[in-house]
Scaffold this motif. Structure first.
Motif, PDB file in Angstrom:
ATOM      1  N   HIS A  40      67.997  58.687  73.868  1.00 26.75           N
ATOM      2  CA  HIS A  40      68.610  58.946  72.793  1.00 26.75           C
ATOM      3  C   HIS A  40      70.164  59.215  73.157  1.00 26.75           C
ATOM      4  O   HIS A  40      70.473  60.150  73.330  1.00 26.75           O
ATOM      5  CB  HIS A  40      68.035  60.063  72.122  1.00 26.75           C
ATOM      6  CG  HIS A  40      68.902  60.185  70.655  1.00 26.75           C
ATOM      7  ND1 HIS A  40      68.607  59.056  69.550  1.00 26.75           N
ATOM      8  CD2 HIS A  40      69.571  61.009  70.120  1.00 26.75           C
ATOM      9  CE1 HIS A  40      69.517  59.437  68.609  1.00 26.75           C
ATOM     10  NE2 HIS A  40      70.144  60.749  68.814  1.00 26.75           N
ATOM     11  N   HIS A  70      74.378  57.863  71.606  1.00 25.46           N
ATOM     12  CA  HIS A  70      75.257  56.711  70.576  1.00 25.46           C
ATOM     13  C   HIS A  70      76.440  56.637  71.557  1.00 25.46           C
ATOM     14  O   HIS A  70      77.323  57.463  71.514  1.00 25.46           O
ATOM     15  CB  HIS A  70      75.504  57.783  69.660  1.00 25.46           C
ATOM     16  CG  HIS A  70      74.528  58.503  68.636  1.00 25.46           C
ATOM     17  ND1 HIS A  70      73.852  57.952  67.664  1.00 25.46           N
ATOM     18  CD2 HIS A  70      74.089  59.749  68.895  1.00 25.46           C
ATOM     19  CE1 HIS A  70      72.689  58.789  67.160  1.00 25.46           C
ATOM     20  NE2 HIS A  70      73.104  59.625  68.034  1.00 25.46           N
ATOM     21  N   HIS A 117      66.142  59.554  64.022  1.00 26.46           N
ATOM     22  CA  HIS A 117      66.346  61.042  64.252  1.00 26.46           C
ATOM     23  C   HIS A 117      65.106  61.843  63.214  1.00 26.46           C
ATOM     24  O   HIS A 117      65.235  61.316  62.185  1.00 26.46           O
ATOM     25  CB  HIS A 117      67.633  61.618  63.486  1.00 26.46           C
ATOM     26  CG  HIS A 117      68.776  60.986  64.511  1.00 26.46           C
ATOM     27  ND1 HIS A 117      69.490  60.165  63.743  1.00 26.46           N
ATOM     28  CD2 HIS A 117      69.385  61.431  65.444  1.00 26.46           C
ATOM     29  CE1 HIS A 117      70.421  59.804  64.660  1.00 26.46           C
ATOM     30  NE2 HIS A 117      70.368  60.477  65.818  1.00 26.46           N
ATOM     31  N   HIS A 122      64.731  64.218  68.884  1.00 28.08           N
ATOM     32  CA  HIS A 122      64.908  65.525  68.497  1.00 28.08           C
ATOM     33  C   HIS A 122      63.350  66.218  68.365  1.00 28.08           C
ATOM     34  O   HIS A 122      62.972  66.999  69.330  1.00 28.08           O
ATOM     35  CB  HIS A 122      65.811  66.028  67.331  1.00 28.08           C
ATOM     36  CG  HIS A 122      67.081  65.444  67.801  1.00 28.08           C
ATOM     37  ND1 HIS A 122      68.055  65.987  68.672  1.00 28.08           N
ATOM     38  CD2 HIS A 122      67.825  64.213  67.134  1.00 28.08           C
ATOM     39  CE1 HIS A 122      69.231  65.501  68.414  1.00 28.08           C
ATOM     40  NE2 HIS A 122      69.313  64.365  67.639  1.00 28.08           N
ATOM     41  N   ASP A 156      71.732  62.570  73.714  1.00 25.02           N
ATOM     42  CA  ASP A 156      72.609  62.274  72.246  1.00 25.02           C
ATOM     43  C   ASP A 156      74.095  61.908  72.634  1.00 25.02           C
ATOM     44  O   ASP A 156      74.331  61.586  73.847  1.00 25.02           O
ATOM     45  CB  ASP A 156      72.485  63.587  71.537  1.00 25.02           C
ATOM     46  CG  ASP A 156      72.495  63.398  69.860  1.00 25.02           C
ATOM     47  OD1 ASP A 156      72.685  62.073  69.628  1.00 25.02           O
ATOM     48  OD2 ASP A 156      72.083  64.341  69.224  1.00 25.02           O
TER      49      ASP A 156
HETATM   50 ZN   LIG Z   1      71.470  61.283  67.489  1.00 24.87          ZN
END
Ligand SMILES: [Zn+2]
Length: 418
Positions: A57, A59, A203, A240, A292
């Motif tokens: 996960h 970005h 998410h 998460h 993340d």
């Molecule tokens: Zn995220």
């Protein structure tokens, strides 16, 4: 053909034969059989092989937003980041993703599951850097019908374009979160993904506020809400999954959902730290690790993520065996292969050749402990000497092609964020 000669695999000196983008054989050192006289031979004496890490996960293009939202609460942070993101464009995403890939390569990540805007540019960057990527079209309509209509059209158009992609990139659908996406678009995205055999990246239950707001609006937790909508299944990757009731963990396990623990981001935004690892694992969920984006975790280092995940789990459970090393390794490698339906995360015949060559001739490894213990708890990612992804070197002797230019181009993008 390429032969990694005299490399340690699972404690045994071995030769790894790579044919194209796959591992053809792993045999005792000195016994490799290869009838091709032009095979490239790489002497790996003194080094150990590890499967490349999978960041499940992230970005990636947020890499240039490090430190832009320090010391503020999650929802205030999200507001600030959305404000910064309103200024970025395709050119920004291309150069920022290249820097992210550079960092991932240097820290041993060979595949990443991305959730970001301007996907065609992210594809171009990841492919040029030689990394394996899962790139999602992000559905985030902020519950506005006009935006939903625009995103549906754009998503369908982009999906058509991705059919021309090479074999190292996969298209997926991201549903940002239940608080930022309308019910209609959650259902549309799920249906679109299922009709086209795509993964769904969302998410989920990241903060206590998300759970409280969902309870107030729908009378149930985010997990139960999504389950009632028919969203949850083995094709769902939930980032998460931090604030879960026992019932939530049971549901996620029963549906075979992949849950991605992003410990550094959760800690830094003070979202929480009690990731219910044992509950999810025992219920049957597939558990992976992620960093993340850099706006919250500040780096993309999977070794750091592995160490912190285990340390926090041990501490709050008051149990040193709460996240054992073999499970930690699987979470960063083979569990991701299972989630993505890719033969990655293992060094065995038939697997895709995504391999880290680790130099153990340094302080961190001078101990009688197993390699994995030293790698996770003692070493830093600079022990990763070389990285092979899809059968090709993307880093050799810590050098990545075009490194200076990538950094220079990215620095020129910073003005777009101001
Ligand atoms: Zn995220």
């Amino acid at each position: 053909m390429m032969i990694l000669k005299n490399i340690i695999v699972g404690g045994v000196p071995s030769d790894i034969l790579i044919d194209g983008n796959r591992i053809a054989s792993v045999v005792k050192a000195g016994t490799v059989m290869c009838d091709k006289s032009d095979a490239v031979i790489v002497d790996c004496t003194g080094k150990t092989a590890m499967p490349g890490f999978v960041n499940m996960h992230t970005h990636a293009a947020m890499t240039l937003m490090r430190g832009m939202g320090e010391d503020i609460a999650f929802h205030e942070w999200l507001k600030r980041i959305w404000e910064v993101e309103s200024k970025i464009d395709a050119e920004y995403v291309y150069h920022a993703t290249k820097v992210a890939c550079l960092e991932m390569i240097k820290t041993g990540t060979t595949s990443f599951n991305d959730h970001y805007w301007h996907m065609p540019e992210a594809y171009k960057a990841a492919t040029e850097m030689g990394l394996r990527s899962v790139l999602a079209y992000v559905i985030c309509d902020r519950k506005e019908p006009e935006e939903a209509a625009r995103q549906k059209e754009q998503c369908m158009r982009m999906f058509q374009q991705t059919k021309a992609w090479g074999d190292t990139a996969t298209f997926a659908i991201a549903i940002h979160a239940i608080y930022s996406v309308s019910e209609e678009m959650i259902l549309w995205g799920t249906d679109f993904a299922r009709r086209n055999g795509l993964k769904i990246h969302i998410h989920l239950s990241e903060t206590s506020k998300e759970v409280e707001d969902c309870m107030a609006e729908h009378g149930v937790s985010p997990v139960v809400y999504l389950d009632r909508l028919g969203v949850l299944g083995p094709d769902v990757i939930a980032a998460h999954a931090l604030w879960l009731s026992d019932e939530d963990a049971e549901i996620l396990g029963k549906r075979g959902v992949t849950c991605v623990h992003n410990v550094n981001s959760n800690l830094k935004l003070a979202s929480g730290y009690r990731f219910p690892y044992a509950e999810l694992r025992d219920a049957g969920a597939n558990i992976c690790l992620g960093t993340d984006g850099c706006a919250s975790s500040n780096n993309l280092d999977m070794l750091e993520t592995m160490k912190t995940s285990a340390m926090i789990q041990k501490a709050w459970r008051n149990d040193p065996s709460a996240m054992p090393i073999p499970e930690l390794i699987s979470m960063a490698t083979s569990n991701a292969g299972k989630a993505l339906g890719l033969e990655i995360g293992k060094i065995e015949p038939g697997a895709l050749a995504d391999i880290l060559i680790v130099d153990t001739e340094n302080c961190s490894f001078v101990s009688p402990a197993p390699f994995e213990a030293n790698l996770i708890y003692s070493a830093h990612s600079d022990c990763i000497d070389s990285v092979i992804c899809n059968g090709r070197f993307v880093m050799k002797g810590r050098k990545v092609e075009g490194e200076k230019e990538i950094l220079r181009n990215a620095a020129e993008m910073l003005t777009k964020l101001m």
